[in-house]
Design a protein around this motif. Structure first.
Motif, PDB file in Angstrom:
ATOM      1  N   ALA A 546       0.828  -1.195   0.000  1.00  0.00           N
ATOM      2  CA  ALA A 546       0.000   0.000   0.000  1.00  0.00           C
ATOM      3  C   ALA A 546       0.867   1.252   0.000  1.00  0.00           C
ATOM      4  CB  ALA A 546      -0.923   0.010   1.207  1.00  0.00           C
ATOM      5  N   ALA A 547       0.235   2.378  -0.372  1.00  0.00           N
ATOM      6  CA  ALA A 547       0.966   3.634  -0.399  1.00  0.00           C
ATOM      7  C   ALA A 547       1.226   4.175   0.991  1.00  0.00           C
ATOM      8  CB  ALA A 547       0.187   4.658  -1.227  1.00  0.00           C
ATOM      9  N   GLY A 548       0.336   3.906   1.937  1.00  0.00           N
ATOM     10  CA  GLY A 548       0.529   4.337   3.312  1.00  0.00           C
ATOM     11  C   GLY A 548       0.145   5.787   3.523  1.00  0.00           C
ATOM     12  N   SER A 549       0.158   6.200   4.770  1.00  0.00           N
ATOM     13  CA  SER A 549      -0.177   7.576   5.113  1.00  0.00           C
ATOM     14  C   SER A 549       0.544   7.963   6.392  1.00  0.00           C
ATOM     15  CB  SER A 549      -1.690   7.735   5.291  1.00  0.00           C
ATOM     16  OG  SER A 549      -2.154   6.919   6.352  1.00  0.00           O
ATOM     17  N   GLU A 550       0.623   9.274   6.627  1.00  0.00           N
ATOM     18  CA  GLU A 550       1.295   9.775   7.816  1.00  0.00           C
ATOM     19  C   GLU A 550       0.323   9.821   8.992  1.00  0.00           C
ATOM     20  OE1 GLU A 550       4.345  13.224   7.936  1.00  0.00           O
ATOM     21  OE2 GLU A 550       2.406  14.101   8.415  1.00  0.00           O
ATOM     22  N   VAL A 551       0.749   9.300  10.154  1.00  0.00           N
ATOM     23  CA  VAL A 551      -0.064   9.348  11.371  1.00  0.00           C
ATOM     24  C   VAL A 551       0.217  10.632  12.130  1.00  0.00           C
ATOM     25  CG1 VAL A 551      -0.548   8.222  13.568  1.00  0.00           C
ATOM     26  CG2 VAL A 551      -0.136   6.843  11.527  1.00  0.00           C
ATOM     27  N   ALA A 552       1.481  10.960  12.317  1.00  0.00           N
ATOM     28  CA  ALA A 552       1.874  12.165  13.040  1.00  0.00           C
ATOM     29  C   ALA A 552       3.247  12.585  12.549  1.00  0.00           C
ATOM     30  CB  ALA A 552       1.902  11.923  14.545  1.00  0.00           C
ATOM     31  N   SER A 553       3.490  13.887  12.544  1.00  0.00           N
ATOM     32  CA  SER A 553       4.757  14.434  12.085  1.00  0.00           C
ATOM     33  C   SER A 553       5.490  15.086  13.235  1.00  0.00           C
ATOM     34  CB  SER A 553       4.503  15.470  10.980  1.00  0.00           C
ATOM     35  OG  SER A 553       5.670  16.221  10.715  1.00  0.00           O
ATOM     36  N   ARG A 554       6.790  15.153  13.118  1.00  0.00           N
ATOM     37  CA  ARG A 554       7.577  15.867  14.128  1.00  0.00           C
ATOM     38  C   ARG A 554       7.193  17.347  14.186  1.00  0.00           C
ATOM     39  NH1 ARG A 554      11.701  13.026  16.326  1.00  0.00           N
ATOM     40  NH2 ARG A 554      12.618  11.308  15.127  1.00  0.00           N
ATOM     41  N   ASP A 555       6.641  17.869  13.100  1.00  0.00           N
ATOM     42  CA  ASP A 555       6.262  19.278  13.067  1.00  0.00           C
ATOM     43  C   ASP A 555       4.885  19.537  13.657  1.00  0.00           C
ATOM     44  OD1 ASP A 555       8.633  20.050  11.809  1.00  0.00           O
ATOM     45  OD2 ASP A 555       7.849  19.514   9.851  1.00  0.00           O
ATOM     46  N   ASP A 556       4.142  18.479  13.991  1.00  0.00           N
ATOM     47  CA  ASP A 556       2.818  18.687  14.563  1.00  0.00           C
ATOM     48  C   ASP A 556       2.919  19.439  15.882  1.00  0.00           C
ATOM     49  OD1 ASP A 556       1.601  17.391  12.501  1.00  0.00           O
ATOM     50  OD2 ASP A 556       1.449  15.464  13.522  1.00  0.00           O
ATOM     51  N   VAL A 557       1.984  20.330  16.130  1.00  0.00           N
ATOM     52  CA  VAL A 557       1.976  21.137  17.342  1.00  0.00           C
ATOM     53  C   VAL A 557       1.167  20.423  18.416  1.00  0.00           C
ATOM     54  CG1 VAL A 557       1.320  23.340  18.370  1.00  0.00           C
ATOM     55  CG2 VAL A 557       2.205  23.256  16.033  1.00  0.00           C
ATOM     56  N   THR A 558       1.770  20.279  19.587  1.00  0.00           N
ATOM     57  CA  THR A 558       1.122  19.637  20.732  1.00  0.00           C
ATOM     58  C   THR A 558       1.162  20.580  21.921  1.00  0.00           C
ATOM     59  OG1 THR A 558       3.107  18.632  21.677  1.00  0.00           O
ATOM     60  CG2 THR A 558       2.034  17.432  19.895  1.00  0.00           C
ATOM     61  N   ALA A 559       0.681  20.088  23.038  1.00  0.00           N
ATOM     62  CA  ALA A 559       0.676  20.909  24.255  1.00  0.00           C
ATOM     63  C   ALA A 559       2.081  21.248  24.720  1.00  0.00           C
ATOM     64  CB  ALA A 559      -0.085  20.184  25.364  1.00  0.00           C
ATOM     65  N   ILE A 560       3.086  20.493  24.300  1.00  0.00           N
ATOM     66  CA  ILE A 560       4.462  20.780  24.712  1.00  0.00           C
ATOM     67  C   ILE A 560       5.289  21.278  23.541  1.00  0.00           C
ATOM     68  CG2 ILE A 560       4.383  19.134  26.608  1.00  0.00           C
ATOM     69  CD1 ILE A 560       6.058  17.230  24.880  1.00  0.00           C
ATOM     70  N   GLY A 561       4.639  21.788  22.505  1.00  0.00           N
ATOM     71  CA  GLY A 561       5.374  22.340  21.380  1.00  0.00           C
ATOM     72  C   GLY A 561       5.474  21.343  20.243  1.00  0.00           C
ATOM     73  N   ASN A 562       6.424  21.580  19.323  1.00  0.00           N
ATOM     74  CA  ASN A 562       6.607  20.671  18.206  1.00  0.00           C
ATOM     75  C   ASN A 562       8.051  20.225  18.155  1.00  0.00           C
ATOM     76  OD1 ASN A 562       7.853  22.967  17.387  1.00  0.00           O
ATOM     77  ND2 ASN A 562       6.798  23.171  15.428  1.00  0.00           N
ATOM     78  N   GLY A 563       8.386  19.481  17.081  1.00  0.00           N
ATOM     79  CA  GLY A 563       9.746  19.003  16.946  1.00  0.00           C
ATOM     80  C   GLY A 563      10.090  17.932  17.958  1.00  0.00           C
ATOM     81  N   PHE A 564       9.162  16.981  18.194  1.00  0.00           N
ATOM     82  CA  PHE A 564       9.426  15.987  19.219  1.00  0.00           C
ATOM     83  C   PHE A 564       9.726  14.617  18.614  1.00  0.00           C
ATOM     84  CE2 PHE A 564       4.861  16.616  18.687  1.00  0.00           C
ATOM     85  CZ  PHE A 564       4.428  15.348  18.332  1.00  0.00           C
ATOM     86  N   GLU A 565      10.188  13.730  19.449  1.00  0.00           N
ATOM     87  CA  GLU A 565      10.606  12.393  19.065  1.00  0.00           C
ATOM     88  C   GLU A 565       9.466  11.405  19.294  1.00  0.00           C
ATOM     89  OE1 GLU A 565      13.423   9.032  21.254  1.00  0.00           O
ATOM     90  OE2 GLU A 565      13.355  11.106  21.923  1.00  0.00           O
TER      91      GLU A 565
END
Length: 937
Positions: A546-565
């Motif tokens: 399958a081609a697949g899809s993205e679940v979550a990105s490091r650039d997504d903004v969360t309650a503790i910011g973005n750029g996470f592991e």
């Protein structure tokens, strides 16, 4: 500190004892019985021993100390004239009797109490601990110290009171977990403090979080470091573990607590609410309270829970269901794999087989094995070290990471090393469905052809596979061409994704890196894994073909910011949960007191040397050049054919040092893994304190060789390489992580000659020499010979090398050792050595974390003592052979609140180049902070 608590019953008891003792006539009073004849303390550190049963209470004694239980008999006096302004401390470590310690400013004719502490109970089996810290404003200031017996009717006289006096370090917080960071969040956990020559302190900050993405792609923060803990626990969440997820949409996780009634526990997130499942201090099924919990928890599809916990003196696996707790397996239980041996549960991860309510775990102590257990039932072995392996040979070692089928087929998949067979590693399964006769069968072996091309490699012990709904397996595996995510079914192995292949929808270009943890969602028939693409990194959802899809990105903004592991995703019924961490490296100017402003050095999404940082792996040491302060660190990056890289950066300019895939100078190979396979060996790379010298260990591709490398302004150089001759004979086989100062590199290595030695490399001359080997004599007063090196060495600027080693045939069997001259070694500290606090060294485990200062005289180290029985941080003057200032001790007051609870939590001690201070990371208790970095003058 002054304590005003009074216990009426003890007060009456002490008063009665005072009247009785006053009627006795003592013929041999201590010489410092009276204030006028106080013992003069002229040399620090000072340790005095007195028998208070022979003392009296003279008229000039204060009528009542500021703490304790009223008028107390039998006291002695000390007079301290301080050599300089600063903080001083008086304590009774090692005493076998309770005491009141009072400090006075003034003279015998007129004194003012400025500090008081007491310890009412103090049998030898539980030593008393009174500690007073006080400030001297000027050099030459005089203080009177009153040591008063606090009788314990449970202990007969005579008794011994040990009095210690010393100047202590002035401590300052550099960063605390609850502080706001320059990126707009909180540091979360702080670690890895390092110092440059300009007294810049660099460190790493982490903010943990647990997140979920539902089937519609909505990203939610379930809990984050800094969130309030549930009612009844108090405080805030600190470090979090990866979650376990079930079909009910619930997430279990282990967490440390900062400033609460307990330090740790296992918690449940359900429908937006967090509740405690089990806490430190709760009574376990064996009748002993829990004191700590393992990182890994596992939940069955219906919400049952299994976890590892320590209830002294036993580690065990426990099962929680329907509100009740059961014991699954306990340390000391007979080992089904080896007669006469017992299970050691200290490092176990466990997984649940849902339908059978069975628990599977791996034991790697003694004879290794994979075991099946049920609450209240005997433990059985699924596979043991020494059992025949499919295809020939026998099982030798089992990886901690494994998988169980949580559907209905009761299968277990694991990785193992093989001895005596045609292939050395493989991925195996125990399954009544797939494997005949219930014996293990091979899914893939090292060297087998991979469907994506090339052959399977070593099956990394860090990978975490998962079962599919039909009893197959999804897993990560390296190949001779590149890494891939694969799916095993009865019909064979198929490819889900590979490095170099197209990125799933939501990512651009090709895959640069794949995560080693894979989970499977039975409701969507998809594998979920981490992938780094040309434009970023994220969690991907993809099925075979399958081609697949993205679940979550490091650039997504969360309650503790973005750029996470992302770490260890789990999935069920269309939802994905994962543990994330936002990392950054900070620097703080500490040339004065207090330290100056905090700057950001590097963070995820920063571009360093043309590579974009996706995850900062670990901070290393600082280095300083004329251009300014630099920090070296390992990071996962994306860019053209890049994955892991060693980077150097400062707030103003950045450049890379080496990245995976770079050519090795003078060799037809490229740099492969930048981490040495043995993770117990410590830091991965080391830069020097002044010049642009960086040294590291790397594996090479396509061979399995490894080497020690040096990078500086002259380019890359090979220091030592496996398969090449070693000084002293034989060829190198492997290496520990090297240490570097401006002129020298030190590392330990093993050779084909069977020798384990420490080597030193002079950077200017490129001279590699052997400086100490197993079998070398240890100098006086210990004697004997070196048996085994138990820590990587550290090196000073003037050739001296320090390391920890086991010793055979000497007065001690475990020592911190330094070199003095060619092939000459001498002990610095050993088990049972005395310390200036009046205690002896009991355990040297902490001596793995050591550091020389720049001028080659003082060595900082942690130690556990026999009668204080906790960690203490010390300086030792190596050249003079004496201890210097004690920096900090367990349970002592930390600056800004709280008490020291644990030292060296994650990183090395660092010593400033000018001998002015040391920095260390620590965990604090009794305050609304958890982790802190402290500077000690």
């Amino acid at each position: 500190m002054c304590r005003s608590v009074r216990w009426d019953l003890l007060r009456m008891l002490v008063g009665a004892l005072a009247l009785s003792l006053a009627s006795q006539v003592t013929q041999a009073q201590p010489p410092n019985d009276d204030c006028a004849s106080a013992t003069a303390v002229t040399v620090l550190p000072f340790v005095g021993v007195v028998d208070p049963s022979l003392a009296t209470n003279e008229p000039l004694d204060p009528p009542q100390p500021g703490c304790g239980f009223g008028v107390l008999p039998r006291s002695v006096w000390y007079e301290l004239t301080v050599p300089e302004a600063g903080t001083y401390q008086v304590h009774n470590y090692g005493s076998d009797y309770g005491t009141v310690l009072s400090v006075f400013d003034g003279s015998c004719a007129g004194m003012l109490e400025i500090a008081c502490d007491y310890s009412p109970f103090g049998p030898a089996s539980n030593p008393s601990r009174s500690v007073n810290s006080f400030q001297a404003m000027t050099a030459g200031q005089t203080f009177l110290i009153l040591v008063t017996e606090m009788p314990n009717p449970m202990i007969p006289s005579p008794s011994v009171t040990r009095v210690g006096i010393d100047k202590v370090a002035t401590l300052e917080r550099v960063a605390v977990s609850s502080d706001s960071d320059p990126l707009g969040g909180q540091f979360g956990k702080v670690s890895g403090p390092v110092i440059s020559k300009r007294d810049q302190v660099s460190f790493e900050g982490h903010t943990d979080g647990i997140f979920a993405v539902d089937a519609a792609g909505v990203l939610t923060t379930l809990v984050a470091s800094g969130d309030p803990a549930p009612l009844g626990v108090g405080g805030t969440f600190g470090r979090l573990s990866a979650p376990a997820f079930n079909d009910l949409g619930d997430a279990y996780f282990r967490a440390f607590i900062e400033g609460g009634a307990v330090r740790s526990g296992i918690f449940l997130w359900s429908t937006g609410l967090v509740s405690a499942v089990v806490l430190e201090g709760d009574v376990s099924p064996i009748g002993i309270p829990y004191t700590s919990f393992g990182d890994h928890v596992d939940s069955s599809l219906n919400g049952d829970l299994v976890f590892r916990a320590y209830a002294p003196p036993f580690d065990g696996l426990y099962y929680f269901a329907a509100g009740s707790m059961s014991l699954v397996a306990l340390e000391g239980t007979a080992d089904p794999c080896a007669a006469g041996e017992t299970l050691d549960m200290r490092r176990q991860e466990a997984h649940l087989l849902t339908d059978l309510v069975e628990v599977v775990f791996v034991d790697t102590d003694g004879t290794e094995g994979i075991y099946l257990a049920m609450p209240g039932q005997p433990i059985t072995a699924l596979a043991c070290e020494g059992d025949p392996a499919p295809g020939g040979g026998t099982f030798d070692r089992f990886a901690q990471e494994f998988a169980v089928d949580d559907q209905s087929l009761s299968s277990v998949a694991f990785q193992a090393r093989i001895t005596g067979g045609p292939q050395s590693r493989g991925l195996f399964m125990v399954s009544s469905t797939y494997c005949p006769m219930g014996s293990p069968c091979a899914l893939a072996m090292q060297g087998d052809p991979a469907p994506s091309g090339g052959a399977f490699g070593g099956f990394s012990s860090r990978m975490r596979p998962d079962f599919t709904s039909t009893g197959g397996l999804v897993f990560h595996a390296p190949t001779t061409s590149d890494d891939g995510i694969y799916r095993y079914e009865a019909a064979g192995i198929s490819t889900i994704a590979t490095v170099g292949g197209p990125c799933p929808i939501g990512g651009a270009g090709s895959v640069d890196r794949l995560g080693v943890a894979v989970t499977y969602d039975s409701s969507t028939d998809d594998a979920i894994f981490e992938a780094a693409c040309s434009d970023g990194t994220g969690l991907m959802r993809q099925a075979v073909g399958a081609a697949g899809s993205e679940v979550a990105s490091r650039d997504d903004v969360t309650a503790i910011g973005n750029g996470f592991e992302f770490t260890e995703p789990v999935a069920n019924v269309g939802d994905v949960a994962f543990h994330g961490r936002r990392d950054a490296i900070f620097t703080r100017d500490c040339t004065g007191i207090p330290c100056g402003a905090i700057d950001v050095v590097a963070a995820p999404q920063d571009i360093v040397g043309g590579l974009t940082v996706t995850r900062i792996d670990e901070i290393l040491h600082n280095t300083l050049t004329a251009a300014g302060n630099r920090v070296a660190f390992v990071a996962e990056t994306f860019g053209p054919s890049r994955r892991d890289a060693i980077l150097m950066a400062n707030p103003n300019w950045n450049f890379s040092v080496v990245a995976v895939g770079d050519p090795v100078p003078g060799m037809a190979q490229t740099f492969g893994e930048l981490r040495f396979p043995n993770t117990l060996l410590g830091t991965h790379v080391r830069p020097s304190m002044d010049q642009k010298n960086v040294t590291f260990v790397a594996d090479l591709a396509p061979s399995l060789d490894s080497g020690v490398f040096l990078w500086n302004s002259n380019g890359m150089a090979v220091v030592a390489l496996s398969g090449t001759p070693a000084p002293g004979g034989g060829d190198f086989i492997d290496f520990t992580i090297p240490d570097v100062r401006d002129g020298y590199i030190a590392f330990a290595g093993t050779t084909t000659a069977g020798a384990q030695c420490v080597y030193r490399y002079e950077i200017i001359t490129a001279l590699l020499e052997e400086v100490a080997c197993a079998g070398d004599p240890v100098g006086a007063p210990i004697g004997g010979t070196i048996d085994d090196f138990t820590s990587p060495p550290v090196v000073s600027d003037y050739k001296r090398v320090a390391f920890r080693a086991d010793v055979t045939g000497g007065a001690s069997d475990d020592c911190l050792i330094t070199t003095r001259g060619p092939m000459t070694v001498e002990p610095v500290k050993c088990i049972d050595d005395p310390l200036p606090i009046g205690a002896e060294i009991d355990n040297l485990d902490a001596l793995t974390n050591t550091d020389f200062n720049y001028v080659d005289r003082r060595l900082a180290y942690y130690v556990r003592t026999s009668n204080v029985e906790e960690n203490v941080l010390f300086f030792t003057d190596v050249a003079a052979g004496i201890d210097s200032t004690k920096v900090a001790g367990y349970a002592e007051q930390a600056p800004g609140g709280g008490r020291f609870d644990l030292f060296g939590f994650d990183s090395d001690i660092q010593v400033s180049s000018n001998d002015e201070f040391v920095v260390f990371d620590t965990h604090l208790s009794g305050a609304d902070v958890g982790y802190a970095i402290i500077r000690g003058e």
